[in-house]
Design a protein around this motif. Structure first.
Motif, PDB file in Angstrom:
ATOM      1  N   LEU A 176       0.838  -1.199   0.000  1.00  0.00           N
ATOM      2  CA  LEU A 176       0.000   0.000   0.000  1.00  0.00           C
ATOM      3  C   LEU A 176       0.879   1.258   0.000  1.00  0.00           C
TER       4      LEU A 176
ATOM      5  N   SER B 159       2.301   1.975  -3.305  1.00  0.00           N
ATOM      6  CA  SER B 159       1.383   2.303  -4.404  1.00  0.00           C
ATOM      7  C   SER B 159       0.993   3.775  -4.408  1.00  0.00           C
ATOM      8  N   VAL B 160       1.527   4.551  -3.452  1.00  0.00           N
ATOM      9  CA  VAL B 160       1.173   5.975  -3.395  1.00  0.00           C
ATOM     10  C   VAL B 160       2.044   6.771  -4.369  1.00  0.00           C
TER      11      VAL B 160
ATOM     12  N   ALA C 121       6.633   2.899 -12.881  1.00  0.00           N
ATOM     13  CA  ALA C 121       5.252   2.444 -12.703  1.00  0.00           C
ATOM     14  C   ALA C 121       4.978   2.322 -11.215  1.00  0.00           C
ATOM     15  N   LEU C 122       3.762   2.651 -10.826  1.00  0.00           N
ATOM     16  CA  LEU C 122       3.385   2.508  -9.432  1.00  0.00           C
ATOM     17  C   LEU C 122       3.217   1.037  -9.118  1.00  0.00           C
ATOM     18  N   ASN C 123       3.518   0.693  -7.875  1.00  0.00           N
ATOM     19  CA  ASN C 123       3.254  -0.659  -7.446  1.00  0.00           C
ATOM     20  C   ASN C 123       1.741  -0.878  -7.409  1.00  0.00           C
ATOM     21  N   VAL C 124       1.326  -2.042  -7.844  1.00  0.00           N
ATOM     22  CA  VAL C 124      -0.099  -2.331  -7.858  1.00  0.00           C
ATOM     23  C   VAL C 124      -0.389  -3.569  -7.026  1.00  0.00           C
ATOM     24  N   ILE C 125      -1.414  -3.482  -6.196  1.00  0.00           N
ATOM     25  CA  ILE C 125      -1.893  -4.670  -5.508  1.00  0.00           C
ATOM     26  C   ILE C 125      -3.001  -5.239  -6.377  1.00  0.00           C
TER      27      ILE C 125
END
Lengths: 336, 263
Positions: A260, A263-264, A273-277
């Motif tokens: 989390l 992903s900010v 690229a943003l981390n994605v859950i």
């Protein structure tokens, strides 16, 4: 902006709290064994995505769960050696709004449009403290000063005030009866950043001056990072991680917390690229067995789908509910 | 290089006539705003509520015609186009709004929502189903979703569908008005990555409107800051982030809670 409590005296303790609702004929467990300690004088940040149980927890603390869809609550909410869940309505009413007060996200919805701010405060003082007209006037002026509102606001109605001023008025009401505990439900989410900053600073000042213990609920990690002393993370109706502010944000142990945080978006993440859950937060009617996060977890093992990890102290003052705490690998190029 | 979108001296004034009095009060919602967006880049637009972000977006595509000023998209001045020309030009530009729940008709199955957009884009009836499936694939959904109603989807999925619909006419320019503000943090990241992928894949140009300065800092190639309808800051993202020219921009960044401290 952070202070620390010397002793660990708790003003509010939540033990094994389960709250069940009915949704479309199905039973939905919104809280599934929640444990939480609110320490004296701390600002305790409570983060989680929608459906994690943030609002249900606040409602339960005030014993406000009711309505056709509400089924039952089990567990304990301990306040001054009493279980709030066992109190009769007249008793809880003396505590609710007086000793344990709440500030909501949209103050305009919770202020009566037909009453001036002064009438709100006066009614509250009369109801809880039995204060009569004249002494109430002095206290009212004092409250306005505490929340930095001009006295003219007393004669105004909520709709005549800006969002920031409405929230200050709401806070004035909340602290009117000298509460020990303040529940803040997304208190700055609807506000612009500059106004948000002012309200956060006001809360910090009131905590220091009045010795409030604050449970600060927010979906906004950056805001929580700025104001909270301790932070608890909710997922699927359970508390999955709890630590002191910097420990949680710098060395998160639960894979969900860590992902989390990654992903900010921010300027520092530009070009990457943003981390994605993957997937979505579980619905309360269909929480996965075992660890509720396991279907989305990159390091989940077989046992995660079967056994429920309990919240345990990993090291001093940092608890986590995970069989593999701190084992999520750092993404390449994050350090530096 | 000529910019793909250029805005020159754009103003939007609303006049409110009061019931009893004859006087008219003019509200300058957007005043004399000028900027340009190069093809396949993202301009971020930030500002507090009431600063004119959404008014600017609507005036830009002439949903509400601007009071003065000129907008050119791909070199074509929108004001010179007639109604039909404007409608045709609008296929090349689309707006995606904040609230995906309000953007989809709750009584229409997804295939009809997409079909309508495809019809507007001039896609012949018999090709629409295949194109609808293709659109859903682009946003990470599948053909099994065609027959469902919006209520069957989460907020993030709905926003994917709204984005798919916006892509129906193969637009070149998207105005994204707070596209992730109503979504959970972990879902926001999914949608932002999707938008960044689509931009690369189709060479799209974005105007990305958000109140979230961290998000604007992350996505933008250039940044504009609106205050009371005026563009008080405008320049390449790096420059605005490192050396903002206006006092107001600095105040905004200072007030904004930061997740990642400078490393």
């Amino acid at each position: 902006m952070q202070g620390r409590t010397g002793d660990h005296a708790c003003v509010l303790q939540v033990r094994d709290l389960h709250v069940t609702f009915k949704a479309d004929g199905e039973s939905a467990e919104a809280l599934r064994g929640m444990n939480l300690d609110l320490r004296q004088g701390e600002i305790h940040g409570l983060v989680g995505e929608s459906g994690a149980g943030k609002s249900v927890l606040l409602h339960t603390l005030l014993n406000l769960n009711r309505g056709a869809s509400f089924v039952r609550t089990t567990g304990r909410v301990l306040y001054e050696e009493r279980n709030l869940l066992e109190l009769f309505e007249p008793e809880i009413r003396r505590i609710r709004g007086a000793e344990i007060a709440i500030v909501f996200q949209e103050p305009a919805k919770h202020l009566n449009p037909g009453l001036t701010i002064e009438e709100h405060i006066r009614d509250l003082l009369r109801y809880h403290l039995g204060v009569t007209r004249r002494p109430a006037g002095a206290r009212t002026a004092e409250l306005l000063e505490l929340v930095e509102l001009p006295l003219r606001v007393l004669r105004q109605y909520a709709f005549e005030l800006s969002g920031g001023m409405q929230q200050r008025a709401m806070i004035a009401l909340a602290i009117a009866c000298n509460p020990r505990v303040l529940l803040a439900d997304e208190p700055t989410t609807a506000l612009d950043v500059t106004v948000q900053r002012q309200i956060l600073e006001l809360l910090l000042r009131l905590r220091a001056e009045l010795g409030l213990s604050v449970l600060f609920v927010s979906h906004d990690l950056a805001v929580v990072r700025e104001v909270a002393d301790r932070v608890s993370v909710l997922y699927g109706g359970k508390l999955i991680e709890n630590a002191e502010n910097s420990a949680l944000f710098d060395r998160a142990l639960h894979p969900y917390t860590e992902l989390l945080l990654r992903s900010v978006p921010s300027a520092a993440m530009r070009g990457r690229a943003l981390n994605v859950i993957p997937g979505t937060v579980p619905d309360a009617t269909a929480v996965p067995p075992g660890c509720a996060f396991h279907p989305r977890c990159p390091i989940a093992a077989e046992r995660c789908a079967i056994e429920l990890p309990e919240l345990r102290a990993h090291h001093e003052d940092h608890s986590v509910a995970c069989f593999f705490p701190g084992q999520l690998v750092e993404p390449a190029g994050r350090q530096g | 290089m000529t910019p793909f979108v250029s805005v020159e001296g754009l103003s939007k004034t609303y006049t409110a006539r009061s019931l009893l009095r004859r006087s008219r009060a003019a509200t300058h919602a957007v005043r004399d705003v000028s900027f340009a967006i190069a093809r396949n880049t993202i301009m971020g637009l930030a500002g507090e509520s009431g600063s004119g972000k959404s008014t600017l977006a609507r005036a830009l595509v002439h949903l509400d015609p601007p009071s003065s000023g000129e907008v050119r998209v791909a070199g074509i001045p929108l004001a010179r186009l007639g109604r039909r020309g404007l409608r045709k030009a609008r296929r090349r530009m689309q707006i995606v709004f904040q609230d995906p729940h309000g953007a989809l008709n709750p009584r229409l199955r997804i295939k009809y929502s997409l079909g309508e957009a495809l019809a507007n884009a001039g896609v012949p009836r018999r090709e629409r189903r295949a194109r609808a499936v293709e659109l859903l694939r682009l946003v990470g959904l599948g053909p099994e979703h065609l027959d469902r109603y919006p209520r069957a989807f989460s907020g993030g999925q709905k926003q994917r569908i709204v984005i798919a619909r916006a892509l129906a006419g193969k637009p070149e320019f998207l105005i994204l008005d707070e596209p992730v503000s109503s979504l959970d943090v972990s879902i926001q990241a999914q949608i932002i990555n999707l938008l960044m992928d689509l931009k690369q894949r189709f060479g799209l140009t974005y105007l990305f409107i958000s109140h979230d300065l961290s998000l604007v800092s992350y996505v933008s190639d250039s940044i504009g800051i609106l205050q009371d309808g005026r563009l008080v800051e405008y320049g390449p993202a790096e420059q605005v982030l490192k050396q903002p020219r206006s006092e107001y921009t600095r105040a905004l960044f200072d007030a904004s809670p930061a997740m990642h401290r400078e490393r």
